[in-house]
Design a protein around this motif. Sequence first.
Motif, PDB file in Angstrom:
ATOM      1  N   VAL A  75       6.472   2.880   1.005  1.00  0.00           N
ATOM      2  CA  VAL A  75       5.642   1.738   1.290  1.00  0.00           C
ATOM      3  C   VAL A  75       5.056   1.829   2.642  1.00  0.00           C
ATOM      4  O   VAL A  75       5.771   1.749   3.406  1.00  0.00           O
ATOM      5  CB  VAL A  75       5.831   0.384   0.778  1.00  0.00           C
ATOM      6  CG1 VAL A  75       4.758  -0.639   1.053  1.00  0.00           C
ATOM      7  CG2 VAL A  75       6.532   0.154  -0.605  1.00  0.00           C
ATOM      8  N   VAL A  76       3.658   1.708   2.881  1.00  0.00           N
ATOM      9  CA  VAL A  76       3.273   1.808   4.199  1.00  0.00           C
ATOM     10  C   VAL A  76       3.341   0.249   4.861  1.00  0.00           C
ATOM     11  O   VAL A  76       3.060  -0.483   4.249  1.00  0.00           O
ATOM     12  CB  VAL A  76       1.831   2.180   4.260  1.00  0.00           C
ATOM     13  CG1 VAL A  76       0.942   2.247   5.434  1.00  0.00           C
ATOM     14  CG2 VAL A  76       1.710   3.684   3.435  1.00  0.00           C
ATOM     15  N   PRO A  77       4.008   0.310   6.105  1.00  0.00           N
ATOM     16  CA  PRO A  77       4.320  -0.812   6.663  1.00  0.00           C
ATOM     17  C   PRO A  77       2.901  -1.371   7.092  1.00  0.00           C
ATOM     18  O   PRO A  77       1.970  -0.645   7.480  1.00  0.00           O
ATOM     19  CB  PRO A  77       5.007  -0.451   7.938  1.00  0.00           C
ATOM     20  CG  PRO A  77       5.681   0.917   7.747  1.00  0.00           C
ATOM     21  CD  PRO A  77       4.619   1.669   6.839  1.00  0.00           C
ATOM     22  N   PRO A  78       2.721  -2.853   7.065  1.00  0.00           N
ATOM     23  CA  PRO A  78       1.660  -3.500   7.318  1.00  0.00           C
ATOM     24  C   PRO A  78       0.836  -3.060   8.619  1.00  0.00           C
ATOM     25  O   PRO A  78      -0.613  -2.637   8.661  1.00  0.00           O
ATOM     26  CB  PRO A  78       1.884  -4.892   7.504  1.00  0.00           C
ATOM     27  CG  PRO A  78       3.184  -4.829   6.500  1.00  0.00           C
ATOM     28  CD  PRO A  78       3.788  -3.713   6.725  1.00  0.00           C
ATOM     29  N   MET A 101       0.770  -1.229   0.027  1.00  0.00           N
ATOM     30  CA  MET A 101      -0.033  -0.059   0.060  1.00  0.00           C
ATOM     31  C   MET A 101       0.769   1.276  -0.043  1.00  0.00           C
ATOM     32  O   MET A 101       2.166   1.172   0.553  1.00  0.00           O
ATOM     33  CB  MET A 101      -0.846   0.054   1.318  1.00  0.00           C
ATOM     34  CG  MET A 101      -1.602   1.398   1.537  1.00  0.00           C
ATOM     35  SD  MET A 101      -2.391   1.455   2.983  1.00  0.00           S
ATOM     36  CE  MET A 101      -3.624   0.140   2.955  1.00  0.00           C
ATOM     37  N   LYS A 102       0.556   2.372  -0.732  1.00  0.00           N
ATOM     38  CA  LYS A 102       1.224   3.496  -0.655  1.00  0.00           C
ATOM     39  C   LYS A 102       0.314   4.715  -0.497  1.00  0.00           C
ATOM     40  O   LYS A 102      -0.737   4.284  -0.689  1.00  0.00           O
ATOM     41  CB  LYS A 102       1.851   3.794  -2.126  1.00  0.00           C
ATOM     42  CG  LYS A 102       3.092   2.806  -2.605  1.00  0.00           C
ATOM     43  CD  LYS A 102       3.540   3.543  -3.774  1.00  0.00           C
ATOM     44  CE  LYS A 102       4.753   2.475  -4.056  1.00  0.00           C
ATOM     45  NZ  LYS A 102       5.267   2.990  -5.165  1.00  0.00           N
ATOM     46  N   VAL A 103       0.473   5.589   0.274  1.00  0.00           N
ATOM     47  CA  VAL A 103      -0.276   6.795   0.485  1.00  0.00           C
ATOM     48  C   VAL A 103       0.422   8.077  -0.109  1.00  0.00           C
ATOM     49  O   VAL A 103       1.669   8.187  -0.333  1.00  0.00           O
ATOM     50  CB  VAL A 103      -0.287   7.018   2.007  1.00  0.00           C
ATOM     51  CG1 VAL A 103       1.150   7.206   2.831  1.00  0.00           C
ATOM     52  CG2 VAL A 103      -1.235   8.013   2.475  1.00  0.00           C
ATOM     53  N   VAL A 104      -0.562   8.706  -0.795  1.00  0.00           N
ATOM     54  CA  VAL A 104      -0.234   9.871  -1.799  1.00  0.00           C
ATOM     55  C   VAL A 104      -0.804  11.059  -1.121  1.00  0.00           C
ATOM     56  O   VAL A 104      -2.019  10.989  -0.946  1.00  0.00           O
ATOM     57  CB  VAL A 104      -0.475   9.625  -2.907  1.00  0.00           C
ATOM     58  CG1 VAL A 104      -0.129  10.713  -3.977  1.00  0.00           C
ATOM     59  CG2 VAL A 104       0.151   8.288  -3.483  1.00  0.00           C
ATOM     60  N   VAL A 105      -0.280  12.204  -1.071  1.00  0.00           N
ATOM     61  CA  VAL A 105      -0.917  13.559  -0.654  1.00  0.00           C
ATOM     62  C   VAL A 105      -0.808  14.406  -1.974  1.00  0.00           C
ATOM     63  O   VAL A 105       0.122  14.628  -2.661  1.00  0.00           O
ATOM     64  CB  VAL A 105       0.125  14.273   0.470  1.00  0.00           C
ATOM     65  CG1 VAL A 105      -0.337  15.609   0.676  1.00  0.00           C
ATOM     66  CG2 VAL A 105      -0.197  13.336   1.621  1.00  0.00           C
ATOM     67  N   ASP A 106      -1.807  14.958  -2.249  1.00  0.00           N
ATOM     68  CA  ASP A 106      -2.143  15.943  -3.099  1.00  0.00           C
ATOM     69  C   ASP A 106      -1.742  17.446  -2.706  1.00  0.00           C
ATOM     70  O   ASP A 106      -2.521  17.836  -1.971  1.00  0.00           O
ATOM     71  CB  ASP A 106      -3.535  16.093  -3.712  1.00  0.00           C
ATOM     72  CG  ASP A 106      -3.749  17.223  -4.800  1.00  0.00           C
ATOM     73  OD1 ASP A 106      -2.945  17.961  -4.990  1.00  0.00           O
ATOM     74  OD2 ASP A 106      -4.929  17.310  -5.175  1.00  0.00           O
ATOM     75  N   LYS A 107      -0.400  17.830  -2.525  1.00  0.00           N
ATOM     76  CA  LYS A 107       0.093  19.046  -2.182  1.00  0.00           C
ATOM     77  C   LYS A 107      -0.642  20.182  -2.462  1.00  0.00           C
ATOM     78  O   LYS A 107      -0.661  21.042  -1.757  1.00  0.00           O
ATOM     79  CB  LYS A 107       1.457  19.144  -2.288  1.00  0.00           C
ATOM     80  CG  LYS A 107       2.333  18.355  -1.649  1.00  0.00           C
ATOM     81  CD  LYS A 107       3.856  18.953  -1.504  1.00  0.00           C
ATOM     82  CE  LYS A 107       4.661  18.448  -0.682  1.00  0.00           C
ATOM     83  NZ  LYS A 107       6.018  18.810  -0.299  1.00  0.00           N
ATOM     84  N   ALA A 108      -1.340  20.382  -3.454  1.00  0.00           N
ATOM     85  CA  ALA A 108      -2.187  21.353  -4.019  1.00  0.00           C
ATOM     86  C   ALA A 108      -3.087  21.588  -3.441  1.00  0.00           C
ATOM     87  O   ALA A 108      -3.833  22.589  -3.056  1.00  0.00           O
ATOM     88  CB  ALA A 108      -2.493  21.320  -5.729  1.00  0.00           C
ATOM     89  N   ALA A 109      -3.788  20.566  -3.125  1.00  0.00           N
ATOM     90  CA  ALA A 109      -5.127  20.709  -2.211  1.00  0.00           C
ATOM     91  C   ALA A 109      -4.897  20.715  -0.649  1.00  0.00           C
ATOM     92  O   ALA A 109      -5.659  21.214   0.012  1.00  0.00           O
ATOM     93  CB  ALA A 109      -5.949  19.220  -2.440  1.00  0.00           C
ATOM     94  N   CYS A 110      -3.905  20.040  -0.208  1.00  0.00           N
ATOM     95  CA  CYS A 110      -3.690  20.141   1.164  1.00  0.00           C
ATOM     96  C   CYS A 110      -3.547  21.714   1.803  1.00  0.00           C
ATOM     97  O   CYS A 110      -3.016  22.558   1.329  1.00  0.00           O
ATOM     98  CB  CYS A 110      -2.040  19.577   1.527  1.00  0.00           C
ATOM     99  SG  CYS A 110      -1.228  19.736   3.021  1.00  0.00           S
ATOM    100  N   VAL A 111      -4.253  21.704   2.814  1.00  0.00           N
ATOM    101  CA  VAL A 111      -4.397  23.064   3.638  1.00  0.00           C
ATOM    102  C   VAL A 111      -3.425  23.134   4.921  1.00  0.00           C
ATOM    103  O   VAL A 111      -3.499  24.150   5.663  1.00  0.00           O
ATOM    104  CB  VAL A 111      -5.708  23.355   3.943  1.00  0.00           C
ATOM    105  CG1 VAL A 111      -6.421  23.495   2.686  1.00  0.00           C
ATOM    106  CG2 VAL A 111      -6.499  22.447   4.881  1.00  0.00           C
TER     107      VAL A 111
END
Length: 69
Positions: A38-41, A1-11
């Motif tokens: 990668v997100v650890p389990p 699993m990966k986690v992604v941040v949309d920096k343009a949207a982040c407040v």
Amino acid sequence: MKVVVDKAACVGCARCVRTCPDLFTQDEKLKAVVLVEVVPPLSELCAKATALICPVSAITIEQAEVKGS
Ligand code: SF4
């Protein structure tokens, strides 16, 4: 699993950082930065929670590709 941040949207509210400090930090503009490739389990539930609590839905979860398929 990966986690992604949309920096343009982040407040820069830091909810994700407070919820999962092992997965997120903030840059100089307070935008969220993902700390892991990668997100650890053991952190997967936490990662999913941040996607739900982010007030601007800037966090998305991507499932890793399944090898051999
Ligand atoms: S919870 Fe969302 S808006 Fe708040 S810092 Fe994290 S990514 Fe940015």
